[in-house]
Each structure stands twice: as structure tokens, then as C-alpha cells.
Design an enzyme around this catalytic site. Structure first.
Site, PDB file in Angstrom:
ATOM      1  N   CYS A 171       0.832  -1.206   0.000  1.00 53.65           N
ATOM      2  CA  CYS A 171       0.000   0.000   0.000  1.00 53.65           C
ATOM      3  C   CYS A 171       0.870   1.261   0.000  1.00 53.65           C
ATOM      4  O   CYS A 171       1.982   1.258   0.504  1.00 53.65           O
ATOM      5  CB  CYS A 171      -0.956   0.134   1.174  1.00 53.65           C
ATOM      6  SG  CYS A 171      -2.161  -1.208   1.269  1.00 53.65           S
ATOM      7  N   ASP A 211      17.636 -10.071 -12.286  1.00 52.13           N
ATOM      8  CA  ASP A 211      16.335  -9.676 -11.720  1.00 52.13           C
ATOM      9  C   ASP A 211      16.511  -9.409 -10.232  1.00 52.13           C
ATOM     10  O   ASP A 211      17.547  -9.743  -9.647  1.00 52.13           O
ATOM     11  CB  ASP A 211      15.287 -10.775 -11.957  1.00 52.13           C
ATOM     12  CG  ASP A 211      13.855 -10.212 -11.920  1.00 52.13           C
ATOM     13  OD1 ASP A 211      13.675  -9.006 -11.635  1.00 52.13           O
ATOM     14  OD2 ASP A 211      12.909 -10.982 -12.181  1.00 52.13           O
ATOM     15  N   ASP A 212      15.490  -8.823  -9.638  1.00 51.30           N
ATOM     16  CA  ASP A 212      15.610  -8.461  -8.221  1.00 51.30           C
ATOM     17  C   ASP A 212      15.374  -9.642  -7.290  1.00 51.30           C
ATOM     18  O   ASP A 212      15.991  -9.757  -6.241  1.00 51.30           O
ATOM     19  CB  ASP A 212      14.618  -7.352  -7.875  1.00 51.30           C
ATOM     20  CG  ASP A 212      13.190  -7.834  -8.033  1.00 51.30           C
ATOM     21  OD1 ASP A 212      12.765  -8.065  -9.175  1.00 51.30           O
ATOM     22  OD2 ASP A 212      12.507  -8.033  -7.012  1.00 51.30           O
ATOM     23  N   SER A 222      12.002  -4.339 -12.695  1.00 50.80           N
ATOM     24  CA  SER A 222      12.505  -4.508 -11.331  1.00 50.80           C
ATOM     25  C   SER A 222      13.989  -4.867 -11.280  1.00 50.80           C
ATOM     26  O   SER A 222      14.645  -4.628 -10.279  1.00 50.80           O
ATOM     27  CB  SER A 222      11.682  -5.563 -10.595  1.00 50.80           C
ATOM     28  OG  SER A 222      11.648  -6.766 -11.338  1.00 50.80           O
ATOM     29  N   GLY A 278       0.543  -0.332  -4.989  1.00 47.42           N
ATOM     30  CA  GLY A 278      -0.764  -0.972  -4.911  1.00 47.42           C
ATOM     31  C   GLY A 278      -1.631  -0.612  -6.086  1.00 47.42           C
ATOM     32  O   GLY A 278      -1.755   0.564  -6.422  1.00 47.42           O
ATOM     33  N   TYR A 289      13.026  -4.679  -3.804  1.00 46.63           N
ATOM     34  CA  TYR A 289      12.002  -4.674  -4.835  1.00 46.63           C
ATOM     35  C   TYR A 289      10.981  -3.544  -4.717  1.00 46.63           C
ATOM     36  O   TYR A 289      10.643  -2.896  -5.695  1.00 46.63           O
ATOM     37  CB  TYR A 289      11.241  -6.002  -4.817  1.00 46.63           C
ATOM     38  CG  TYR A 289      10.010  -6.004  -5.694  1.00 46.63           C
ATOM     39  CD1 TYR A 289      10.104  -6.208  -7.067  1.00 46.63           C
ATOM     40  CD2 TYR A 289       8.743  -5.766  -5.157  1.00 46.63           C
ATOM     41  CE1 TYR A 289       8.978  -6.180  -7.870  1.00 46.63           C
ATOM     42  CE2 TYR A 289       7.618  -5.745  -5.967  1.00 46.63           C
ATOM     43  CZ  TYR A 289       7.736  -5.952  -7.315  1.00 46.63           C
ATOM     44  OH  TYR A 289       6.628  -5.916  -8.110  1.00 46.63           O
ATOM     45  N   CYS A 342      14.591  -5.730   8.938  1.00 53.89           N
ATOM     46  CA  CYS A 342      13.775  -6.936   9.046  1.00 53.89           C
ATOM     47  C   CYS A 342      14.150  -7.833   7.877  1.00 53.89           C
ATOM     48  O   CYS A 342      13.999  -7.459   6.718  1.00 53.89           O
ATOM     49  CB  CYS A 342      12.283  -6.615   8.982  1.00 53.89           C
ATOM     50  SG  CYS A 342      11.288  -8.134   8.976  1.00 53.89           S
ATOM     51  N   CYS A 394       6.094 -13.423   4.626  1.00 55.59           N
ATOM     52  CA  CYS A 394       6.130 -12.140   5.337  1.00 55.59           C
ATOM     53  C   CYS A 394       4.817 -11.980   6.088  1.00 55.59           C
ATOM     54  O   CYS A 394       3.755 -12.211   5.524  1.00 55.59           O
ATOM     55  CB  CYS A 394       6.300 -10.986   4.350  1.00 55.59           C
ATOM     56  SG  CYS A 394       6.285  -9.381   5.175  1.00 55.59           S
ATOM     57  N   CYS A 412      12.089  -2.796   6.574  1.00 56.07           N
ATOM     58  CA  CYS A 412      11.815  -3.908   5.650  1.00 56.07           C
ATOM     59  C   CYS A 412      12.898  -3.973   4.573  1.00 56.07           C
ATOM     60  O   CYS A 412      13.072  -3.040   3.788  1.00 56.07           O
ATOM     61  CB  CYS A 412      10.448  -3.686   5.006  1.00 56.07           C
ATOM     62  SG  CYS A 412      10.130  -4.775   3.606  1.00 56.07           S
ATOM     63  N   CYS A 451      11.793 -12.578   5.555  1.00 58.72           N
ATOM     64  CA  CYS A 451      11.559 -13.387   4.341  1.00 58.72           C
ATOM     65  C   CYS A 451      12.826 -14.108   3.884  1.00 58.72           C
ATOM     66  O   CYS A 451      12.759 -15.095   3.155  1.00 58.72           O
ATOM     67  CB  CYS A 451      10.991 -12.517   3.228  1.00 58.72           C
ATOM     68  SG  CYS A 451      12.036 -11.117   2.762  1.00 58.72           S
ATOM     69  N   ASN A 466      -0.661   1.728   5.945  1.00 55.64           N
ATOM     70  CA  ASN A 466       0.225   0.807   5.240  1.00 55.64           C
ATOM     71  C   ASN A 466       0.900  -0.073   6.277  1.00 55.64           C
ATOM     72  O   ASN A 466       1.595   0.419   7.152  1.00 55.64           O
ATOM     73  CB  ASN A 466       1.279   1.598   4.447  1.00 55.64           C
ATOM     74  CG  ASN A 466       2.352   0.709   3.816  1.00 55.64           C
ATOM     75  OD1 ASN A 466       3.467   1.148   3.603  1.00 55.64           O
ATOM     76  ND2 ASN A 466       2.038  -0.526   3.520  1.00 55.64           N
ATOM     77  N   GLY A 467       0.684  -1.359   6.158  1.00 57.02           N
ATOM     78  CA  GLY A 467       1.342  -2.268   7.084  1.00 57.02           C
ATOM     79  C   GLY A 467       0.530  -3.521   7.280  1.00 57.02           C
ATOM     80  O   GLY A 467      -0.388  -3.812   6.504  1.00 57.02           O
TER      81      GLY A 467
HETATM   82  P1  5GP Z   1       8.028 -15.196  -9.371  1.00 57.95           P
HETATM   83  O1  5GP Z   1       7.605 -15.392 -10.759  1.00 57.95           O
HETATM   84  O2  5GP Z   1       9.335 -15.818  -9.030  1.00 57.95           O
HETATM   85  O3  5GP Z   1       6.937 -15.599  -8.408  1.00 57.95           O
HETATM   86  O4  5GP Z   1       8.157 -13.651  -9.141  1.00 57.95           O
HETATM   87  C1  5GP Z   1       9.358 -12.972  -9.348  1.00 57.95           C
HETATM   88  C2  5GP Z   1       9.089 -11.636  -9.949  1.00 57.95           C
HETATM   89  O5  5GP Z   1       8.054 -10.967  -9.223  1.00 57.95           O
HETATM   90  C3  5GP Z   1      10.321 -10.757  -9.892  1.00 57.95           C
HETATM   91  O6  5GP Z   1      10.548 -10.255 -11.193  1.00 57.95           O
HETATM   92  C4  5GP Z   1       9.964  -9.652  -8.940  1.00 57.95           C
HETATM   93  O7  5GP Z   1      10.329  -8.411  -9.523  1.00 57.95           O
HETATM   94  C5  5GP Z   1       8.487  -9.724  -8.734  1.00 57.95           C
HETATM   95  N1  5GP Z   1       8.112  -9.660  -7.320  1.00 57.95           N
HETATM   96  C6  5GP Z   1       8.777 -10.107  -6.277  1.00 57.95           C
HETATM   97  N2  5GP Z   1       8.118  -9.882  -5.130  1.00 57.95           N
HETATM   98  C7  5GP Z   1       7.000  -9.240  -5.435  1.00 57.95           C
HETATM   99  C8  5GP Z   1       5.922  -8.710  -4.667  1.00 57.95           C
HETATM  100  O8  5GP Z   1       5.854  -8.788  -3.450  1.00 57.95           O
HETATM  101  N3  5GP Z   1       4.962  -8.092  -5.376  1.00 57.95           N
HETATM  102  C9  5GP Z   1       5.008  -7.982  -6.703  1.00 57.95           C
HETATM  103  N4  5GP Z   1       4.047  -7.331  -7.302  1.00 57.95           N
HETATM  104  N5  5GP Z   1       5.989  -8.492  -7.451  1.00 57.95           N
HETATM  105  C10 5GP Z   1       6.986  -9.112  -6.834  1.00 57.95           C
HETATM  106 MG    MG Z   2      10.073  -8.229 -11.716  1.00 60.72          MG
END
Ligand code: 5GP
Ligand code: MG
Length: 478
Positions: free
Chosen positions: A2, A347-348, A285, A28, A244, A435, A384, A238, A438, A102-103
Site C-alpha cells: 500500500c 532480476d531483483d 525490477s 498498490g 524490490y 527486518c 512475510c 523492511c 523473508c 500501510n502495514g
Molecule cells: P516469481 O515469478 O518468481 O513468483 O516472481 C518474481 C518476480 O516478481 C520478480 O521479477 C519480482 O520483480 C516480482 N516480485 C517479487 N516480489 C514481489 C511482490 O511482493 N509483489 C510484486 N508485485 N511483485 C513481486
Molecule cells: Mg520483476
């Protein structure tokens, strides 16, 4: 997650709130809302969907006033229902409240049960309503909102960054360990608080500083006061905001997130060097991490995937089929950059593994000779409970598998996750003040069925002390 924002500005706030929410849209996409106050009346509008889908010029015109709060919602608790949209608005003894939250509370269910046993009724399934009840519970006793917020810090357990509008005054506070971000800045003729500094940038304002963990801000047209309410012996920012969630152009705790991610990219190369023809991000990302990797390694940065900008974040789509289709819609491989090449893909994070598997597959289909995957976070092994929508352990690909198996599962030539040490170093905040639930399965607060860090957080809640703030800071005061 959020995104939240509160603005006091003599020039009117509805358009400013709208643009600020637009800047926070990444936090969000499920719903958006704005509540405003013009000195005598309360106005509100909210709906399901993106900011641009929810509001029209007409709505914004009707949101009159010089004070307001806004919210974009990403559902962590509370179902995907219209009544769960925020801000949460209510009246109590002729006072008008609007809350943007938010939380995630770990004791929301207990608090809710307690209130229900006292005969209270709830109209939503969100934590926000629990926060509202907690505030009112004390406010009706003392008539002082500051006391009510102190009470919140006593009873709420979990993460909370809250912006509350009470009869045209903005109160903003952050949990004692500062899990979710919140910052304060100027607007043209006033002040604002927001989840991230990009909202302040968007309005042409200046970031003043982060709201400190356990701190309360009271903001009116005349200025703001800051009160340190709770003092903890450590913090628990966090870590996933840095990996990300936050926008790369945001400044958190005085640091540009983009720079942190570039450092992560450089560490990825140091930890797992590779000879390759190009470094490509998984957009968006992975971009800033890939930039750091390319720069540090000297391997050319060249995009192997083009992103369609007009799709939302695919992760958000509720069903698996929908998510998979969305990935195809979102990313197109640039075959001319890939064919016969050794590609480093950055990727992140890997959550379920769906994205990586699909993208490595695309690279191979496009004729890549090798696909080396480099990830800007350690393996995500645990859920989380504090606000990020991480799936259960069963769905987290890394929770039961070593890296080697994940590598095979996504069919990569090699796979490396940055180490927690290098990540923490890039962030520049001591590990014990982050934190890392995860990534480690150890949480800063006690959570049923999970292990807590050996040193639990202790905090003292003092009687609040107001110090008047001004901007630019008054030098004579010091
Ligand atoms: P996966 O396909 O492995 O489930 O998701 C990985 C991708 O989702 C990564 O490219 C990352 O940028 C994105 N991602 C990771 N965590 C989150 C999250 O909490 N929310 C959203 N919207 N995207 C996420
Ligand atoms: Mg991504």
C-alpha cells in the site's frame, strides 16, 4: 504493501493527492481513494482499479479543501472487496476521521475479537478498521488524539505507517521499529507526508526527512510538530523495500534506492563472475541491479527483453493462469540481441519461480547459447507477516530447494543470489536494524509458529514531547 499520502496545502489538495498517488501506484494497484476536508465539510471518493481508472476530473473537482489523505491498496489482509478500499472514513462524536494505513498487524485478529466481545461491529475485514477502533477506544476516554496514538503504539503489534486526518489536521506516525517507510516534505504552499519521496518529487516539493520510527507528526497549515513517542532499542526496516518494493528513484533513510541496487549488482558480479556477451535486466525490477552488474563487470548492457509499458505488475493478478498470460503480454524477447549469445539476466528476486522459468525459456527459444541468472536478493525462504504479499512456504520455490535445484527448475546455465552480507552492505544499515524475515525465517517481532530473533525488540513509550518543526530548519533554535 500500500501507498499512503497526506497533504495540507492552502492551494487545494485534490489534484496534488491524485498525482502523489500516481507516483505511488507501484505500491498498490487494486484500489485507490482520496478524502479531503475544506474547513467545514468532508469529501471522499474511492474505487477499485488504478488511480487513473478511479478518478475523473469531475471527481477531483468535487474533492474540495486544503487538507486530505490518499491511499493505493495492495491487498495483504482483507479480501479484494470494494468495502476494503481506503482511506477508511468514519465519524465519531461529530469528529471526522479518515485513515490511510500501510502495514500489517500480527495481532489484528486478537484485537478484533476483544472489540467484538465489547459489542463493537466491524464493516470491513481490514487491519485499518482495527487501527481505527484502537484510536477511538482511547480518544473517547481522553479526548486527545495524541493519547490515542500513544495507545496505538502500546497495543498494535506489527508494521504500521499511518496517516490520519482528523477534522482537517493531519497526524502521521510510524511503528516503533519503522518497518514501513514514511517521509515528510514540502509542497508549494504546505507540507505533505508520503510512503516514498517520489510522491514529493512529483509535486515539485522538497524531501525534509523520514518520519522516524515511533514518531508522530502533526501537520496543519501553519507548519508541523514532531513528537517522539516510542523509542526502540533497534529498528526493523523492511529489507524488501530496498530489494524490490520501493521505486529506484526514491530516497529512503537518506539513500537513493537506485544506488543501493547498483551496488547489489556489482556484488553479484564479484560473488559469481561470468564471461558473457551481454547483461540484460528483467525489466523493470531488475534494471538498476543490471546497470550495476554491467558497469562493474565491463560486460555490455543490452536489453534482451522489451517491456510493454501498458500492463500492470503481473505478480498482482490473482490466479496462476492470469499471471502466466500477463508475463507473455508484458515481455517480448529481442531475438537479434539474444541469438547465439551468452546472456546474463538480472532480476531483483525469485518468489515462486514462474517469472524466471518463463524468461529463461524465452531466451532459449530465442537461441541464447547460455543464460546466467543473477538475482539481487538472497533466496526468499519464508513468508512475510508484516505487509509484503509473500506466498506460503509451499509456494516459495527456494523454501524447500537448494539453489542448484532452483537453477535446474528454471533451466538456467547458472544461478546466483546475492549474499545477505553483500545486500546489507549495499543498503548501509546494520543487519540488526533490518527486518530480514523473508530471507532468514527469523522475525523482529514474535509471530505465532515462527522463530523470533534472539534479541526481541524492547521499546519505551514516553509521554510525548512536542518540538515545533519548521522548514527550512530554524538555525537559531539549535
Ligand atoms: P516469481 O515469478 O518468481 O513468483 O516472481 C518474481 C518476480 O516478481 C520478480 O521479477 C519480482 O520483480 C516480482 N516480485 C517479487 N516480489 C514481489 C511482490 O511482493 N509483489 C510484486 N508485485 N511483485 C513481486
Ligand atoms: Mg520483476
Amino acid at each position: 504493501m500500500c501507498g499512503i499520502v497526506g497533504i495540507v496545502d492552502a492551494g487545494g489538495v485534490s489534484h496534488s493527492l491524485y498525482y502523489a498517488l500516481f507516483a505511488l501506484q507501484h505500491r498498490g494497484q487494486e484500489s485507490a481513494g482520496i478524502s479531503t476536508w475544506d474547513g467545514s465539510s468532508f469529501y471522499k471518493y474511492k474505487g477499485m482499479g488504478l488511480v487513473s481508472e478511479v478518478f475523473s476530473e469531475q471527481n477531483l473537482k468535487e474533492l474540495k479543501g486544503h487538507v486530505g489523505v490518499g491511499h493505493v491498496r495492495y491487498p495483504t489482509t482483507g479480501a479484494n472487496l470494494p468495502e476494503n478500499t481506503q482511506p477508511f472514513n468514519f465519524r465519531f462524536q461529530d469528529h471526522h476521521f479518515a485513515i490511510a494505513y500501510n502495514g500489517n498487524l500480527v495481532n489484528a485478529a486478537d484485537l478484533r475479537t476483544e472489540f467484538e466481545l465489547q459489542g463493537e461491529i466491524f464493516s470491513t475485514t481490514t487491519d485499518t478498521e482495527v487501527v481505527a477502533s484502537t484510536i477511538v477506544d482511547e480518544f473517547r476516554r481522553s479526548g486527545k488524539i495524541e493519547e490515542a496514538i500513544i495507545h496505538c503504539m502500546h497495543v498494535l503489534r506489527g508494521s504500521y505507517s499511518v496517516i490520519l486526518m482528523l477534522d482537517g489536521i493531519i497526524y502521521a506516525f510510524r511503528d516503533p521499529v519503522g518497518i514501513k517507510p514514511l517521509c515528510i516534505g514540502t509542497t508549494e504552499k504546505g507540507f505533505m507526508v508520503a510512503s516514498e519521496s517520489v510522491a514529493i518529487d512529483t509535486l515539485g516539493g522538497t524531501l525534509i526527512r523520514d518520519v522516524q520510527p515511533g514518531e508522530l507528526f502533526r501537520i496543519t497549515e501553519k507548519g508541523f510538530e514532531a513528537m517522539q513517542i516510542a523509542v526502540a532499542d533497534r529498528r526493523a526496516h523492511c529489507i524488501f523495500e530496498y530489494i524490490y518494493f520501493a521505486r529506484a528513484d526514491s530516497v529512503i533513510e537518506g539513500k537513493l534506492v537506485y544506488d543501493i541496487r547498483r551496488k547489489i549488482g556489482a556484488s553479484l558480479y564479484d560473488e559469481a563472475p561470468v564471461k558473457a556477451d551481454l547483461v540484460s535486466p528483467v525489466p523493470d525490477s531488475g534494471t538498476s541491479v543490471a546497470v550495476g552488474f554491467a558497469h562493474h563487470s565491463g560486460i555490455p548492457y543490452l536489453e534482451a527483453l522489451m517491456k510493454n509499458r501498458y500492463t500492470g505488475r503481473t505478480f498482482i493478478k490473482p490466479s496462476r493462469e492470469e499471471r502466466e498470460r500477463a508475463v507473455r503480454l508484458k515481455l517480448n524477447p529481442i531475438i537479434g540481441h539474444i541469438k547465439g549469445k551468452k546472456v546474463v539476466l538480472v532480476d531483483d528476486s525469485i518468489v515462486r519461480g514462474t517469472t524466471s522459468r518463463r524468461i529463461v525459456g524465452m531466451m532459449k527459444e530465442s537461441g541464447a547459447a547460455e543464460v546466467h541468472v543473477r538475482i539481487g536478493s538472497p533466496q526468499i525462504i519464508a513468508p512475510c507477516y508484516l505487509g509484503v504479499d509473500m506466498p506460503t512456504r509451499e509456494e516459495l520455490i527456494a523454501s524447500t530447494r537448494p539453489v542448484d535445484e532452483v537453477k535446474d527448475s528454471i533451466a538456467a546455465t547458472s544461478l546466483h543470489h546475492v549474499s545477505l552480507e553483500a545486500l546489507v552492505k549495499a543498503i548501509g544499515i546494520d543487519r540488526e536494524n533490518l527486518c530480514t524475515g523473508c530471507l532468514t525465517g527469523k522475525y523482529p517481532l514474535s509471530i505465532e509458529g515462527e522463530s523470533c530473533l534472539s534479541r526481541n525488540i524492547d521499546f519505551v513509550i514516553g509521554s510525548y514531547q512536542a518540538k515545533l518543526g519548521s522548514f527550512p530548519p530554524d538555525k537559531t533554535a539549535a
